[in-house]
Design a protein around this motif. Structure first.
Motif, PDB file in Angstrom:
ATOM      1  N   ASP A 268      -6.251 -10.159   0.305  1.00 10.76           N
ATOM      2  CA  ASP A 268      -6.916 -11.103   1.196  1.00 10.76           C
ATOM      3  C   ASP A 268      -5.976 -12.198   1.673  1.00 10.76           C
ATOM      4  OD1 ASP A 268      -9.295  -9.752   0.987  1.00 10.76           O
ATOM      5  OD2 ASP A 268      -9.967 -10.913  -0.742  1.00 10.76           O
ATOM      6  N   SER A 269      -4.878 -12.413   0.969  1.00 14.60           N
ATOM      7  CA  SER A 269      -3.954 -13.471   1.354  1.00 14.60           C
ATOM      8  C   SER A 269      -2.995 -13.038   2.456  1.00 14.60           C
ATOM      9  CB  SER A 269      -3.159 -13.932   0.132  1.00 14.60           C
ATOM     10  OG  SER A 269      -2.392 -12.855  -0.376  1.00 14.60           O
ATOM     11  N   LEU A 270      -2.951 -11.739   2.770  1.00 13.34           N
ATOM     12  CA  LEU A 270      -2.076 -11.254   3.835  1.00 13.34           C
ATOM     13  C   LEU A 270      -2.709 -11.518   5.194  1.00 13.34           C
ATOM     14  CD1 LEU A 270      -1.026  -7.800   2.360  1.00 13.34           C
ATOM     15  CD2 LEU A 270       0.346  -9.858   2.470  1.00 13.34           C
ATOM     16  N   PRO A 271      -1.885 -11.728   6.224  1.00 12.70           N
ATOM     17  CA  PRO A 271      -2.436 -11.888   7.576  1.00 12.70           C
ATOM     18  C   PRO A 271      -3.189 -10.625   8.005  1.00 12.70           C
ATOM     19  CG  PRO A 271      -0.115 -12.501   7.513  1.00 12.70           C
ATOM     20  CD  PRO A 271      -0.445 -11.906   6.185  1.00 12.70           C
ATOM     21  N   LYS A 272      -4.143 -10.804   8.902  1.00 10.68           N
ATOM     22  CA  LYS A 272      -5.015  -9.704   9.310  1.00 10.68           C
ATOM     23  C   LYS A 272      -4.226  -8.549   9.923  1.00 10.68           C
ATOM     24  CE  LYS A 272      -9.120  -8.616  11.907  1.00 10.68           C
ATOM     25  NZ  LYS A 272     -10.222  -9.061  12.697  1.00 10.68           N
ATOM     26  N   ASP A 273      -3.220  -8.851  10.745  1.00 10.03           N
ATOM     27  CA  ASP A 273      -2.454  -7.779  11.382  1.00 10.03           C
ATOM     28  C   ASP A 273      -1.644  -6.978  10.356  1.00 10.03           C
ATOM     29  OD1 ASP A 273      -0.846 -10.006  10.993  1.00 10.03           O
ATOM     30  OD2 ASP A 273       0.473  -9.534  12.676  1.00 10.03           O
ATOM     31  N   VAL A 274      -1.179  -7.622   9.290  1.00  9.17           N
ATOM     32  CA  VAL A 274      -0.452  -6.918   8.231  1.00  9.17           C
ATOM     33  C   VAL A 274      -1.418  -6.026   7.450  1.00  9.17           C
ATOM     34  CG1 VAL A 274       0.876  -7.200   6.109  1.00  9.17           C
ATOM     35  CG2 VAL A 274       1.324  -8.692   8.056  1.00  9.17           C
ATOM     36  N   GLN A 275      -2.620  -6.540   7.156  1.00 11.30           N
ATOM     37  CA  GLN A 275      -3.633  -5.747   6.473  1.00 11.30           C
ATOM     38  C   GLN A 275      -3.998  -4.510   7.285  1.00 11.30           C
ATOM     39  OE1 GLN A 275      -7.055  -8.182   5.655  1.00 11.30           O
ATOM     40  NE2 GLN A 275      -6.025  -9.330   4.026  1.00 11.30           N
ATOM     41  N   GLU A 276      -4.180  -4.695   8.594  1.00 11.82           N
ATOM     42  CA  GLU A 276      -4.524  -3.574   9.461  1.00 11.82           C
ATOM     43  C   GLU A 276      -3.398  -2.552   9.513  1.00 11.82           C
ATOM     44  OE1 GLU A 276      -5.529  -5.425  13.144  1.00 11.82           O
ATOM     45  OE2 GLU A 276      -7.514  -6.045  12.447  1.00 11.82           O
ATOM     46  N   GLY A 277      -2.150  -3.027   9.533  1.00  7.76           N
ATOM     47  CA  GLY A 277      -1.001  -2.127   9.542  1.00  7.76           C
ATOM     48  C   GLY A 277      -0.901  -1.317   8.264  1.00  7.76           C
ATOM     49  N   LEU A 278      -1.133  -1.977   7.127  1.00  6.93           N
ATOM     50  CA  LEU A 278      -1.114  -1.267   5.844  1.00  6.93           C
ATOM     51  C   LEU A 278      -2.236  -0.235   5.764  1.00  6.93           C
ATOM     52  CD1 LEU A 278      -0.347  -4.204   3.385  1.00  6.93           C
ATOM     53  CD2 LEU A 278       1.147  -2.284   3.951  1.00  6.93           C
ATOM     54  N   GLN A 279      -3.398  -0.620   6.254  1.00 10.48           N
ATOM     55  CA  GLN A 279      -4.544   0.291   6.239  1.00 10.48           C
ATOM     56  C   GLN A 279      -4.269   1.503   7.138  1.00 10.48           C
ATOM     57  OE1 GLN A 279      -8.302  -1.253   7.820  1.00 10.48           O
ATOM     58  NE2 GLN A 279      -9.217  -0.702   5.846  1.00 10.48           N
ATOM     59  N   ALA A 280      -3.686   1.278   8.320  1.00  9.32           N
ATOM     60  CA  ALA A 280      -3.361   2.375   9.231  1.00  9.32           C
ATOM     61  C   ALA A 280      -2.325   3.308   8.611  1.00  9.32           C
ATOM     62  CB  ALA A 280      -2.853   1.822  10.558  1.00  9.32           C
ATOM     63  N   ALA A 281      -1.321   2.755   7.938  1.00  7.27           N
ATOM     64  CA  ALA A 281      -0.301   3.584   7.282  1.00  7.27           C
ATOM     65  C   ALA A 281      -0.912   4.408   6.150  1.00  7.27           C
ATOM     66  CB  ALA A 281       0.817   2.695   6.751  1.00  7.27           C
ATOM     67  N   HIS A 282      -1.819   3.798   5.393  1.00  7.15           N
ATOM     68  CA  HIS A 282      -2.489   4.515   4.311  1.00  7.15           C
ATOM     69  C   HIS A 282      -3.324   5.677   4.859  1.00  7.15           C
ATOM     70  CE1 HIS A 282      -4.602   5.278   0.596  1.00  7.15           C
ATOM     71  NE2 HIS A 282      -5.755   5.116   1.229  1.00  7.15           N
ATOM     72  N   MET A 283      -4.054   5.453   5.948  1.00  2.00           N
ATOM     73  CA  MET A 283      -4.882   6.499   6.545  1.00  2.00           C
ATOM     74  C   MET A 283      -4.016   7.619   7.124  1.00  2.00           C
ATOM     75  SD  MET A 283      -7.914   5.780   5.828  1.00  2.00           S
ATOM     76  CE  MET A 283      -8.799   6.915   6.835  1.00  2.00           C
ATOM     77  N   LYS A 284      -2.897   7.272   7.721  1.00  2.00           N
ATOM     78  CA  LYS A 284      -1.991   8.279   8.278  1.00  2.00           C
ATOM     79  C   LYS A 284      -1.446   9.172   7.166  1.00  2.00           C
ATOM     80  CE  LYS A 284       2.086   8.801  11.176  1.00  2.00           C
ATOM     81  NZ  LYS A 284       3.149   8.132  11.917  1.00  2.00           N
ATOM     82  N   ALA A 285      -1.068   8.576   6.047  1.00  2.00           N
ATOM     83  CA  ALA A 285      -0.568   9.345   4.905  1.00  2.00           C
ATOM     84  C   ALA A 285      -1.669  10.228   4.325  1.00  2.00           C
ATOM     85  CB  ALA A 285      -0.025   8.405   3.839  1.00  2.00           C
ATOM     86  N   ALA A 286      -2.891   9.723   4.253  1.00  2.00           N
ATOM     87  CA  ALA A 286      -4.013  10.505   3.717  1.00  2.00           C
ATOM     88  C   ALA A 286      -4.320  11.693   4.620  1.00  2.00           C
ATOM     89  CB  ALA A 286      -5.250   9.621   3.558  1.00  2.00           C
ATOM     90  N   ARG A 287      -4.268  11.496   5.956  1.00  2.00           N
ATOM     91  CA  ARG A 287      -4.502  12.585   6.896  1.00  2.00           C
ATOM     92  C   ARG A 287      -3.426  13.656   6.758  1.00  2.00           C
ATOM     93  NH1 ARG A 287      -4.183   9.450  11.225  1.00  2.00           N
ATOM     94  NH2 ARG A 287      -5.786   7.923  10.953  1.00  2.00           N
ATOM     95  N   LYS A 288      -2.197  13.212   6.536  1.00  2.00           N
ATOM     96  CA  LYS A 288      -1.062  14.134   6.450  1.00  2.00           C
ATOM     97  C   LYS A 288      -1.151  15.026   5.209  1.00  2.00           C
ATOM     98  CE  LYS A 288       3.728  13.834   7.693  1.00  2.00           C
ATOM     99  NZ  LYS A 288       4.862  12.967   7.895  1.00  2.00           N
ATOM    100  N   LYS A 289      -1.613  14.472   4.092  1.00  2.00           N
ATOM    101  CA  LYS A 289      -1.662  15.255   2.855  1.00  2.00           C
ATOM    102  C   LYS A 289      -3.011  15.953   2.637  1.00  2.00           C
ATOM    103  CE  LYS A 289      -3.090  11.847  -0.541  1.00  2.00           C
ATOM    104  NZ  LYS A 289      -2.835  11.233  -1.792  1.00  2.00           N
TER     105      LYS A 289
END
Length: 114
Positions: free
Chosen positions: A2-23
């Motif tokens: 929660d302490s991270l800026p919103k755009d960083v949180q969204e970027g991390l979430q997008a990277a996590h979803m991309k990795a999940a889709r790939k595997k």
């Protein structure tokens, strides 16, 4: 997180979803469309909320090209970037039609010519 800026949180979430889709090795098919299954559990599965529509009704679950289940589903909840679906019914897919009689365990498997 929660302490991270919103755009960083969204970027991390997008990277996590991309990795999940790939595997993802499972997919759900509805008509001509199919969607990667990001999470599978006994009572249901989860898809990427942005990619999948609110599915409902009869779907087929595959692992690669292997047809595993035919399922009756309902969308249950949004969980962050994922949409969770619950099974109302889940039936193992068979490669041949079910028998309508009980097979005798002592019956011959094949005939041997004389």
């Amino acid at each position: 997180m929660d302490s991270l800026p919103k755009d960083v949180q969204e970027g991390l979430q997008a990277a996590h979803m991309k990795a999940a889709r790939k595997k993802a090795h499972m997919r759900v098919a509805v008509g001509d469309e199919s969607f990667p299954v990001l999470e599978f559990r006994e009572g249901g599965f989860a898809l990427d909320r942005d990619d999948a529509p609110k599915l409902r009704g009869l779907v087929d679950l595959y692992a690669g090209e292997n047809h595993l289940y035919q399922c009756l589903i309902v969308a249950s909840e949004e969980d962050g970037p994922m949409m969770r679906y619950e099974f109302k019914r889940s039936t193992l897919a068979m490669d041949k039609p079910p028998l309508d009689f009980a097979r005798d365990p002592d019956s011959p498997v094949a005939l041997i010519p004389r």
